[in-house]
Structures are given as C-alpha cells and as structure tokens.
Design a protein around this motif. Structure first.
Motif, short mmCIF file in Angstrom:
data_model
loop_
_atom_site.label_atom_id
_atom_site.label_comp_id
_atom_site.label_asym_id
_atom_site.label_seq_id
_atom_site.Cartn_x
_atom_site.Cartn_y
_atom_site.Cartn_z
N ALA A 68 -4.19 -27.44 0.89
CA ALA A 68 -4.89 -28.68 0.55
C ALA A 68 -5.99 -28.97 1.57
O ALA A 68 -7.10 -29.38 1.20
N PHE A 72 -9.98 -29.38 0.83
CA PHE A 72 -10.76 -30.55 1.22
C PHE A 72 -11.95 -30.16 2.09
O PHE A 72 -13.05 -30.68 1.92
N ASN A 94 -14.20 -34.65 -8.04
CA ASN A 94 -13.81 -33.23 -8.10
C ASN A 94 -12.31 -33.06 -8.01
O ASN A 94 -11.72 -32.22 -8.69
N ILE A 95 -11.67 -33.86 -7.17
CA ILE A 95 -10.22 -33.78 -7.03
C ILE A 95 -9.53 -34.21 -8.32
O ILE A 95 -8.57 -33.57 -8.76
N ASP A 98 -9.90 -31.43 -11.09
CA ASP A 98 -9.46 -30.08 -10.76
C ASP A 98 -8.07 -29.82 -11.33
O ASP A 98 -7.10 -30.44 -10.90
N ILE A 101 -5.21 -28.90 -8.86
CA ILE A 101 -4.61 -29.99 -8.09
C ILE A 101 -3.65 -30.76 -8.97
O ILE A 101 -2.55 -31.11 -8.56
#
Length: 128
Positions: A68, A72, A94-95, A98, A101
């Motif tokens: 992670a 980042f 984006n997180i 995704d 994720i």
C-alpha cells in the motif's frame, strides 16, 4: 537434510497462500494445518519461518502495508495537478476507482483481529 536454496521464495509463497486463505476462509477459521496442506510443505518448513499463526498474520499485514505504501508513493509521484488540493483529490479519486484496492479483502482479516489486544499493541508499536 537438504537445505532450501531459495528461502525468500518459500517465505513469499507461505505469505501468499496465507493471505489467500485468511481472506477466503477468515483468519479464525484458517489453521496452520490448513496452510500446510495447501502449500504441500512440512510443518517444519512453516515453523522454520514462523512461530505461530499470529506471526504469519503479522508478516502478511507488514507485506500488505508495504504494498500500500508503494502504491501511495507511486500515486504521489505520478499525479500532476495545479495545486496540492487538486493533487489530493486526484489521488483519492484514483484510490476509489482502483479495482485492485477495492478487491483487497485483507481488511476483513484485520477486522477479526481488532479485538485481539496483542495484535493491536503490536500494530501500535510498529506504527511509532
């Protein structure tokens, strides 16, 4: 007794299979024997690297947190925006989108351990 020429690969395999099993079956319902059976290794091979299932979980969490952190850092370095606020918004967007994720269900494993004082204390110690 033959020596393992690639202990790092063995360790990575143990962590990969353990992560998968903890995620699919749940941490509480996964035994060391389940992991051993899935890997097709001896108990000694597992216990050479880890003292307990809790140690395996700790290593799994450390690996996931490292992954992670890398993600980042990559997002921070590769996201371009006119100001810090817009950059943060772009990173968060984006997180959210995704799929890698979102599909990371290791959070479910963590949620089962939140009531385990030793696990929480170990996390606090590693965080400082």
């Amino acid at each position: 007794m033959a020596r393992n020429k690639y202990p790092e690969q063995t360790l990575d395999l143990i962590l990969t299979v353990s992560t998968q099993m903890f995620t699919e079956k749940g941490y509480e319902k996964t035994s060391i024997q389940d992991i051993i059976d899935e890997l097709g290794m001896s108990k000694g091979a597992i216990y050479h690297h880890f003292k307990s299932k809790e140690d395996i979980l700790s290593a799994v969490m450390e690996k996931e947190l490292g992954r992670a952190e890398e993600m980042f850092m990559e997002l921070i370095q590769n996201t371009h925006a006119p100001d810090a606020r817009q950059k943060l918004i772009s990173i968060l967007e984006n997180i959210i989108v995704d799929p890698g994720i979102q599909s990371n269900s290791i959070d479910q494993v963590l949620s089962t351990q939140i009531k385990n004082p030793q696990f929480v204390l170990g996390g606090i110690r590693k965080g400082f």
